[in-house]
Scaffold this motif. Sequence first.
Motif, PDB file in Angstrom:
ATOM      1  N   ALA A  44      33.273  54.152  50.575  1.00  0.00           N
ATOM      2  CA  ALA A  44      33.607  53.019  49.714  1.00  0.00           C
ATOM      3  C   ALA A  44      32.555  52.838  48.637  1.00  0.00           C
ATOM      4  O   ALA A  44      31.404  53.269  48.790  1.00  0.00           O
ATOM      5  CB  ALA A  44      33.729  51.726  50.523  1.00  0.00           C
ATOM      6  N   ILE A  45      32.951  52.191  47.554  1.00  0.00           N
ATOM      7  CA  ILE A  45      32.009  51.722  46.553  1.00  0.00           C
ATOM      8  C   ILE A  45      32.227  50.220  46.357  1.00  0.00           C
ATOM      9  O   ILE A  45      33.332  49.705  46.538  1.00  0.00           O
ATOM     10  CB  ILE A  45      32.140  52.444  45.200  1.00  0.00           C
ATOM     11  N   TYR A  46      31.141  49.535  46.020  1.00  0.00           N
ATOM     12  CA  TYR A  46      31.202  48.134  45.609  1.00  0.00           C
ATOM     13  C   TYR A  46      30.691  48.069  44.175  1.00  0.00           C
ATOM     14  O   TYR A  46      29.551  48.441  43.890  1.00  0.00           O
ATOM     15  CB  TYR A  46      30.314  47.260  46.491  1.00  0.00           C
ATOM     16  N   VAL A  47      31.552  47.630  43.253  1.00  0.00           N
ATOM     17  CA  VAL A  47      31.155  47.526  41.853  1.00  0.00           C
ATOM     18  C   VAL A  47      30.648  46.116  41.578  1.00  0.00           C
ATOM     19  O   VAL A  47      31.171  45.127  42.106  1.00  0.00           O
ATOM     20  CB  VAL A  47      32.316  47.897  40.910  1.00  0.00           C
ATOM     21  N   LEU A  48      29.613  46.040  40.769  1.00  0.00           N
ATOM     22  CA  LEU A  48      29.012  44.743  40.445  1.00  0.00           C
ATOM     23  C   LEU A  48      29.984  43.929  39.596  1.00  0.00           C
ATOM     24  O   LEU A  48      30.349  44.343  38.497  1.00  0.00           O
ATOM     25  CB  LEU A  48      27.702  44.937  39.692  1.00  0.00           C
ATOM     26  N   ALA A  49      30.389  42.783  40.097  1.00  0.00           N
ATOM     27  CA  ALA A  49      31.343  41.940  39.385  1.00  0.00           C
ATOM     28  C   ALA A  49      30.698  40.624  38.952  1.00  0.00           C
ATOM     29  O   ALA A  49      30.641  40.300  37.766  1.00  0.00           O
ATOM     30  CB  ALA A  49      32.568  41.671  40.253  1.00  0.00           C
ATOM     31  N   VAL A  50      30.224  39.846  39.917  1.00  0.00           N
ATOM     32  CA  VAL A  50      29.514  38.586  39.635  1.00  0.00           C
ATOM     33  C   VAL A  50      28.270  38.591  40.502  1.00  0.00           C
ATOM     34  O   VAL A  50      28.333  38.289  41.689  1.00  0.00           O
ATOM     35  CB  VAL A  50      30.381  37.348  39.956  1.00  0.00           C
ATOM     36  N   THR A  51      27.155  38.954  39.935  1.00  0.00           N
ATOM     37  CA  THR A  51      25.925  39.072  40.718  1.00  0.00           C
ATOM     38  C   THR A  51      25.325  37.693  40.979  1.00  0.00           C
ATOM     39  O   THR A  51      25.761  36.686  40.417  1.00  0.00           O
ATOM     40  CB  THR A  51      24.922  40.005  40.023  1.00  0.00           C
ATOM     41  N   SER A  52      24.315  37.645  41.845  1.00  0.00           N
ATOM     42  CA  SER A  52      23.814  36.361  42.339  1.00  0.00           C
ATOM     43  C   SER A  52      22.746  35.735  41.452  1.00  0.00           C
ATOM     44  O   SER A  52      22.322  34.611  41.705  1.00  0.00           O
ATOM     45  CB  SER A  52      23.260  36.537  43.765  1.00  0.00           C
ATOM     46  N   ASN A  53      22.322  36.436  40.399  1.00  0.00           N
ATOM     47  CA  ASN A  53      21.254  35.928  39.530  1.00  0.00           C
ATOM     48  C   ASN A  53      21.824  35.046  38.423  1.00  0.00           C
ATOM     49  O   ASN A  53      22.993  35.166  38.050  1.00  0.00           O
ATOM     50  CB  ASN A  53      20.497  37.104  38.914  1.00  0.00           C
TER      51      ASN A  53
END
Length: 259
Positions: free
Chosen positions: A134-143
């Motif tokens: 699997a991959i997880y693409v950065l969508a809404v990061t926590s910063n």
Amino acid sequence: MRYGEKLSKRIKDTNSRLCVGLDPRPDLSGGMEKIPDLLKQVVDETWEYAAAFKPNMAYFEAMGLRGLEMLEEMLGNMPKEVPIILDAKRSDIGETQKYYAKSYFENWNVDAVTLNPFLGYDTMEPFLDWEGKAIYVLAVTSNPGSADFQRQMVGDRYVFELVQDICRRAHEEGRKTDVGMVVGLTNASDDVLSRIDDYPLLIPGLGAQGGDLENMAGKGRTAPDTINVSRGIMYKDMEKSFGEKAKFWAEQIAASYPA
């Protein structure tokens, strides 16, 4: 077995959505030579509460060649039933991405990896035909800086919705690799989550970053979402064992977002 099936089974078996982040810091651990034993202790004490483990490449790379050796040694001894998400956030042109994919999925055999989608769908493709991965693409990061681009509007859609199109396209094309998104708990507002489809989410921001678990309550999601805690287990409340802290966070997550 697809990655999503493996992760769903693990969440069900443990009744936990906790992802244990592995971010080794020599400055807080008594020196670099102490890191291998520390990592083994954290894994040994927390694995029964962990839906997944998430080693962060930056912390290992910062220790040089020995750090990469530590990562490889650790990965070779992880519990096989617990998915490993390598937090690498790589982004490059497709030819280079082929070698990142080979490194992570073939050489180190991790289950999933985080990627930066900024260069577009074609740069994700080298990762999309790996069975069971699997991959997880950065969508809404926590910063806070996620507001600079990810939460800006392009026409009538947010940028993170354009990122979500990568998930949709991969699913529609029947790719072998599962595709999910990184959505930070600190920025997981109702406005954001109402626009996020039921793809697997990797959710950082709990613990030291102050994310609110209530953001995930009552959203009716069925995907195998996991919520990460790193510093809150490895480097906070050191009078408690790693297992005690993992159990605490797993229970806190379950209270708001049951498995």
